[in-house]
Scaffold this active site. Structure first.
Site, PDB file in Angstrom:
ATOM      1  N   SER A 249       0.855  -1.181   0.000  1.00  0.00           N
ATOM      2  CA  SER A 249       0.000   0.000   0.000  1.00  0.00           C
ATOM      3  C   SER A 249       0.896   1.238   0.000  1.00  0.00           C
ATOM      4  O   SER A 249       2.102   1.132   0.144  1.00  0.00           O
ATOM      5  CB  SER A 249      -0.871   0.008   1.247  1.00  0.00           C
ATOM      6  OG  SER A 249      -0.055   0.265   2.367  1.00  0.00           O
ATOM      7  N   LYS A 250       0.277   2.389  -0.102  1.00  0.00           N
ATOM      8  CA  LYS A 250       1.053   3.633  -0.134  1.00  0.00           C
ATOM      9  C   LYS A 250       1.933   3.747   1.103  1.00  0.00           C
ATOM     10  O   LYS A 250       3.071   4.167   1.049  1.00  0.00           O
ATOM     11  CB  LYS A 250       0.113   4.835  -0.188  1.00  0.00           C
ATOM     12  CG  LYS A 250      -0.167   5.232  -1.619  1.00  0.00           C
ATOM     13  CD  LYS A 250      -0.394   6.725  -1.728  1.00  0.00           C
ATOM     14  CE  LYS A 250      -0.127   7.165  -3.146  1.00  0.00           C
ATOM     15  NZ  LYS A 250      -0.003   8.591  -3.309  1.00  0.00           N
ATOM     16  N   ARG A 251       1.351   3.347   2.208  1.00  0.00           N
ATOM     17  CA  ARG A 251       2.070   3.451   3.471  1.00  0.00           C
ATOM     18  C   ARG A 251       3.312   2.549   3.471  1.00  0.00           C
ATOM     19  O   ARG A 251       4.295   2.808   4.130  1.00  0.00           O
ATOM     20  CB  ARG A 251       1.122   3.036   4.605  1.00  0.00           C
ATOM     21  CG  ARG A 251       1.301   3.851   5.840  1.00  0.00           C
ATOM     22  CD  ARG A 251       0.467   3.314   6.974  1.00  0.00           C
ATOM     23  NE  ARG A 251       1.281   3.318   8.167  1.00  0.00           N
ATOM     24  CZ  ARG A 251       1.910   2.275   8.633  1.00  0.00           C
ATOM     25  NH1 ARG A 251       1.814   1.120   8.009  1.00  0.00           N
ATOM     26  NH2 ARG A 251       2.629   2.368   9.726  1.00  0.00           N
ATOM     27  N   ASP A 252       3.220   1.471   2.722  1.00  0.00           N
ATOM     28  CA  ASP A 252       4.323   0.508   2.689  1.00  0.00           C
ATOM     29  C   ASP A 252       5.378   0.853   1.658  1.00  0.00           C
ATOM     30  O   ASP A 252       6.257   0.049   1.396  1.00  0.00           O
ATOM     31  CB  ASP A 252       3.814  -0.889   2.335  1.00  0.00           C
ATOM     32  CG  ASP A 252       2.832  -1.416   3.343  1.00  0.00           C
ATOM     33  OD1 ASP A 252       3.094  -1.268   4.530  1.00  0.00           O
ATOM     34  OD2 ASP A 252       1.812  -1.988   2.925  1.00  0.00           O
ATOM     35  N   GLY A 253       5.260   1.989   1.037  1.00  0.00           N
ATOM     36  CA  GLY A 253       6.325   2.347   0.106  1.00  0.00           C
ATOM     37  C   GLY A 253       5.908   2.359  -1.340  1.00  0.00           C
ATOM     38  O   GLY A 253       6.725   2.567  -2.216  1.00  0.00           O
TER      39      GLY A 253
END
Ligand code: GLU
Length: 479
Positions: A249-253
């Protein structure tokens, strides 16, 4: 002899969006392979699907590579011996190679309309068979005049090949098909263009994402038809979220790699972290300088299974690099990140504040949260006490009493760190409280923040007048 060829690697993005961590990892690995061998790293824009072009993406790709220090030796904006490095400017080259295949009987014009091809596909589906275009090869294809797609006339057979990362792979002849080389709009497909370009640009190592691995047998078939020796291939594993196999996800890079530098991640930390996504040197070592990466990196040690993107690990690693900086260096780097309230303060005060938070700063965008209370009196926040594990057990009177004692202690201090430490320790003894109670309470009353650097250090930087004022305001709020 292939062993003698100078190493040349490439990063071949399509300008269809921002560069995320997966993309930059591919670029980094290709860059490392080239640097290690004293070879060349090439940037090539693959813009043959112009409907997917995103405005600004080219500049963004160039900026991202520069930002991370992945400088290329040849590329669209700097040229080189095999220019142009943008596929849409190389259409004549693809056409020449296509003509060669036509002449040798290994390419033919596709006479079918899209609806007809779709009907073949549905037919195969109904018969529960995989759709293969080559089962519908026209007997007498028209002469190719560029208005029809040009297809490769494959020679189905089984393949075995070695992928530097994925190991020995093999497939049967059923995966080989007549794929499109040139579309009816005159642009080549990726499948064709990259093979021509990698050959023309003398690329020795093709390092790319997993989405292409299923097509490799077809590429091998085309290499044979073109009488080109295939390059070394290395397929990167997927990057997965920290907690398992879920999609990144976006949070994961899966976010713009420039967002990280904007948030105050150091370039060396980012490069170190990205290199570690799927690669290690076989030891426990986690921190690698850029030179060490160049010396130690090897495609053979890239794992085959998905690499986990763990943002906490990135934070930890960046914190490590931040702590390695001298205070002066760090001070210069965080200039743009101070909270606006700090504007009225001089460098020497801000440097002292920075010195206190350097230990726990994970990325620069955290600076305002960590330091705001050094610049501005925050309103009393009773929740900090009511939600505190130990402090919430105290009665209002006990709290008041402790704060009054603290007030007296601080009144008597000269506010040097030594004197504050000594007096606070004495007070601790006299009060019979635990540090987690007494010091947390004083910290909250003087900072209105849930955490701060060591209490004596914090108070010394805040200064006597301000510390006492805040303590008194807190006491007043308890009335
Ligand atoms: N243009 C392809 C992409 O952006 C790159 C594939 C390759 O590296 O060969 O996905």
């Amino acid at each position: 002899m292939s062993l003698m060829k100078p190493v040349r690697t490439r990063f071949a993005p399509s300008p269809t969006g921002f560069l995320h961590v997966g993309g930059i990892r591919t670029a980094l690995f290709a860059w490392l392979v080239a640097k290690q061998a004293g070879g060349k790293f090439v940037l090539r824009f693959e813009d043959t699907d112009q409907s997917r072009e995103v405005e600004g993406a080219r500049q963004h790709l160039i900026d991202s590579l520069h930002e991370l220090g992945l400088d290329y030796d040849e590329g669209p904006d700097i040229g080189g011996p095999f220019a142009p490095y943008t596929q849409s400017e190389r259409l004549d080259i693809y056409k020449q190679w296509a003509q060669k295949l036509v002449a040798s009987g290994r390419a033919y014009a596709d006479p079918y309309s899209q609806a007809e091809v779709q009907a073949f596909r549905e037919e195969a589906q109904a018969a529960k068979k995989p759709f293969l275009y080559r089962n519908h090869r026209p007997e007498n294809p028209p002469e190719w005049d560029g208005s029809q797609p040009l297809r490769f006339k494959s020679e189905p057979k089984a393949y075995q090949w070695h992928d530097k990362v994925m190991g020995d792979l093999s497939t049967g002849s059923e995966v080989i098909d007549d794929f499109i080389l040139i579309k009816s709009d005159g642009f080549p497909t990726y499948n064709f263009a990259h093979i021509v370009d990698d050959h023309e640009m003398e690329i020795t190592h093709v390092i790319r994402g997993q989405e292409f691995i299923a097509s490799v047998p077809n590429y091998l078939n085309l290499y044979e038809a073109l009488e080109i020796e295939p390059p070394i291939m290395a397929t990167m594993p997927h990057i997965l979220g920290a907690d398992g196999n879920k999609k990144l996800s976006k949070r994961d890079g899966a976010k713009d790699v420039l967002d990280y530098t904007r948030e105050g991640f150091l370039v060396d930390a980012l490069v170190n972290f990205i290199a570690s996504l799927g690669w290690n040197d076989g030891t426990e070592q986690e921190i690698f300088s850029r030179d060490e990466l160049i010396a130690k990196f090897s495609l053979d040690r890239v794992g085959r299974s998905g690499a986990h993107f763990d943002e906490r690990r990135l934070n930890w690693m960046n914190g490590h690099y931040i702590r390695e900086l001298s205070l002066d260096d760090l001070y210069a780097k965080v200039e743009a990140y101070w909270p606006p309230e700090s504007n009225e303060y001089d460098d020497s005060y801000k440097k002292q504040v920075l010195g206190l938070v350097q230990e726990r700063l994970k990325f620069f965008a955290e600076l305002p949260d960590l330091t705001k209370f050094f610049f501005v009196d925050l309103p009393v926040n009773p929740e900090l006490i009511s939600s505190h594990k130990q402090l919430k057990k105290l009665t209002q009177d006990e709290i008041k009493n402790l704060l009054e004692q603290a007030n007296e202690t601080l009144e008597a201090s000269d506010f040097s760190v030594e004197d504050l430490t000594e007096r606070l320790n004495k007070l601790l003894e006299a009060s019979g409280q635990k540090p987690a109670v007494l010091f947390s309470l004083i910290r909250i009353a003087t900072t209105q923040a849930p955490a701060s650097p060591s209490l004596a250090d914090t108070l010394a930087v805040l200064g006597k007048e301000r510390s006492l004022q805040r303590l008194e305001s807190h006491l007043a709020s308890l009335q």
